[in-house]
Design an enzyme around this catalytic site. Structure first.
Site, short mmCIF file in Angstrom:
data_model
loop_
_atom_site.label_atom_id
_atom_site.label_comp_id
_atom_site.label_asym_id
_atom_site.label_seq_id
_atom_site.Cartn_x
_atom_site.Cartn_y
_atom_site.Cartn_z
N SER A 140 -24.44 62.89 90.65
CA SER A 140 -23.77 64.05 90.19
C SER A 140 -24.66 64.65 88.90
O SER A 140 -25.55 63.86 88.23
CB SER A 140 -22.27 63.84 89.78
N TYR A 153 -16.13 58.13 85.39
CA TYR A 153 -17.06 59.00 86.37
C TYR A 153 -18.26 59.04 85.93
O TYR A 153 -19.29 58.78 86.47
CB TYR A 153 -16.37 60.48 86.68
P1 NAD Z 1 -13.80 64.21 99.22
O1 NAD Z 1 -12.85 63.88 98.32
O2 NAD Z 1 -14.07 65.55 99.86
O3 NAD Z 1 -14.55 63.02 100.08
C1 NAD Z 1 -14.60 61.78 99.56
C2 NAD Z 1 -14.39 60.58 100.63
O4 NAD Z 1 -14.53 59.17 100.08
C3 NAD Z 1 -13.01 60.85 101.07
O5 NAD Z 1 -12.95 60.83 102.71
C4 NAD Z 1 -12.32 59.55 100.84
O6 NAD Z 1 -11.29 58.80 101.97
C5 NAD Z 1 -13.40 58.50 100.76
N1 NAD Z 1 -13.17 57.25 99.72
C6 NAD Z 1 -12.66 57.55 98.44
N2 NAD Z 1 -12.56 55.87 98.31
C7 NAD Z 1 -13.23 55.30 99.36
C8 NAD Z 1 -13.43 53.78 99.44
N3 NAD Z 1 -13.04 52.98 98.54
N4 NAD Z 1 -14.20 53.54 100.27
C9 NAD Z 1 -14.58 54.40 101.28
N5 NAD Z 1 -14.31 55.70 101.29
C10 NAD Z 1 -13.69 56.21 100.28
O7 NAD Z 1 -15.10 64.20 97.77
P2 NAD Z 1 -16.63 64.94 97.85
O8 NAD Z 1 -16.46 65.88 96.74
O9 NAD Z 1 -17.01 65.27 99.17
O10 NAD Z 1 -17.28 63.64 96.94
C11 NAD Z 1 -18.31 63.04 97.52
C12 NAD Z 1 -19.25 62.22 96.72
O11 NAD Z 1 -19.91 63.32 96.16
C13 NAD Z 1 -18.52 61.59 95.40
O12 NAD Z 1 -19.41 60.24 95.15
C14 NAD Z 1 -18.47 62.54 94.31
O13 NAD Z 1 -18.49 61.80 93.18
C15 NAD Z 1 -19.96 63.32 94.67
N6 NAD Z 1 -19.99 64.55 94.06
C16 NAD Z 1 -19.14 65.49 94.28
C17 NAD Z 1 -19.15 66.61 93.75
C18 NAD Z 1 -18.30 67.86 94.13
O14 NAD Z 1 -18.15 68.85 93.17
N7 NAD Z 1 -17.67 67.95 95.11
C19 NAD Z 1 -20.37 67.03 92.72
C20 NAD Z 1 -20.87 65.90 92.48
C21 NAD Z 1 -20.95 64.57 92.98
#
Ligand code: NAD
Length: 258
Positions: A140, A153
């Site tokens: 991130s 985080y």
């Molecule tokens: P999201 O909530 O849309 O998707 C996350 C997915 O992870 C979900 O389907 C959930 O069921 C799954 N998950 C949660 N815990 C789990 C576990 N223990 N085992 C397996 N699956 C699990 O979120 P997103 O925004 O798509 O995030 C995905 C990644 O991107 C994360 O690592 C997040 O930190 C990172 N990220 C997101 C953003 C953003 O702005 N959305 C920015 C930087 C980084």
């Protein structure tokens, strides 16, 4: 570089958001895709909608047996994994002084234990198969900067940089590369949920959270998109040499520049 034909790609947290977009982009680039998620039914449905031959599996990335069993199944049904995207993640918004120890441990488990367990399982298959591989960890902008209310985080996302650099050093002899993708804010369920949470914690309205917190330091006030991150993941997965390993790539509209 953008052709992943014949590659087996496993993406965790791929039933939603960024992981789902990456898995779909890999399928479009010719990879045989595994949608792994703690939400098994959603993973199966997402895989079925994605591409013929894609499979969805239930996998809690914090559970050693579930990770190892899931990778064993993939190896049996599709062959050894060539590409891992360790992407599963959650967010908990709380001031440090009010954060429970249980929430701290849960966050580190999903982001760090999950990255370790899936990396270990993938590396074992990659080394045995002897055809190299690409490991991407979902960092991130918070791998490089801190924000209030996100202590575990920020800590976990910084930690992924160290893991990727170590994978790069140990993996090089086997043609295994590791890199971290560092997105800015992308409008996924994870972010939609935290907009009202941040508004409450900071005592401001939701528009101010978006404008003055999430996008304040970008060059143009824009959200990063799923397409931006998926394109980066295809590029990194397809890059064929150790010239690009141990790196983190910020895809954040200039929120942070390094
Ligand atoms: P999201 O909530 O849309 O998707 C996350 C997915 O992870 C979900 O389907 C959930 O069921 C799954 N998950 C949660 N815990 C789990 C576990 N223990 N085992 C397996 N699956 C699990 O979120 P997103 O925004 O798509 O995030 C995905 C990644 O991107 C994360 O690592 C997040 O930190 C990172 N990220 C997101 C953003 C953003 O702005 N959305 C920015 C930087 C980084």
């Amino acid at each position: 570089m953008h052709d992943l034909t014949g590659k087996v790609a496993l993406v965790t947290g791929a039933a939603s958001g960024i992981g789902q977009a990456i898995a779909a982009a890999y399928a479009a680039a010719g990879a045989r895709v595994v949608v792994a998620d703690i939400a098994r039914d959603k993973a199966v449905a997402a895989a079925a909608a994605m591409a013929p031959g894609a499979i969805g599996i239930g996998m809690d990335v914090t559970d050693e047996a579930q990770v190892d069993d899931g990778f064993a199944r993939v190896s049996r049904e599709m062959g050894p994994v060539d590409i891992l995207v360790s992407n599963a993640g959650v967010q908990i918004i709380a001031p440090l002084a009010e954060l429970s120890f249980a929430d701290w441990k849960r966050m580190l488990a999903v982001h760090l234990d999950g990255a370790f367990l899936t990396t270990r399982a993938a590396m074992r298959q990659m080394v045995e198969a002897g055809r190299g591989g690409s490991i991407l960890l979902m960092g991130s902008a918070h791998s490089h900067v801190a924000s209030p209310l996100k202590a575990p985080y920020v800590t976990a996302k910084h930690g992924l940089l160290g893991l990727a650099r170590t994978i790069a050093k140990e993996g090089a002899a086997h043609g295994i590369r590791a890199n971290v993708i560092c997105p800015g804010f992308v409008r996924t369920p994870l972010v939609e949920k935290q907009i009202p949470e941040q508004a409450k914690a900071r005592g401001i309205d939701e528009a101010a959270v978006i404008r003055d917190v999430m996008l304040r330091d970008t060059v143009d006030g824009e959200f990063t998109t799923l397409e931006d991150i998926a394109a980066t993941a295809v590029f990194l997965a397809g890059f064929g040499s150790n010239a690009l390993t141990g790196q983190s790539l910020l895809v954040s509209h200039g929120w942070h520049m390094q």
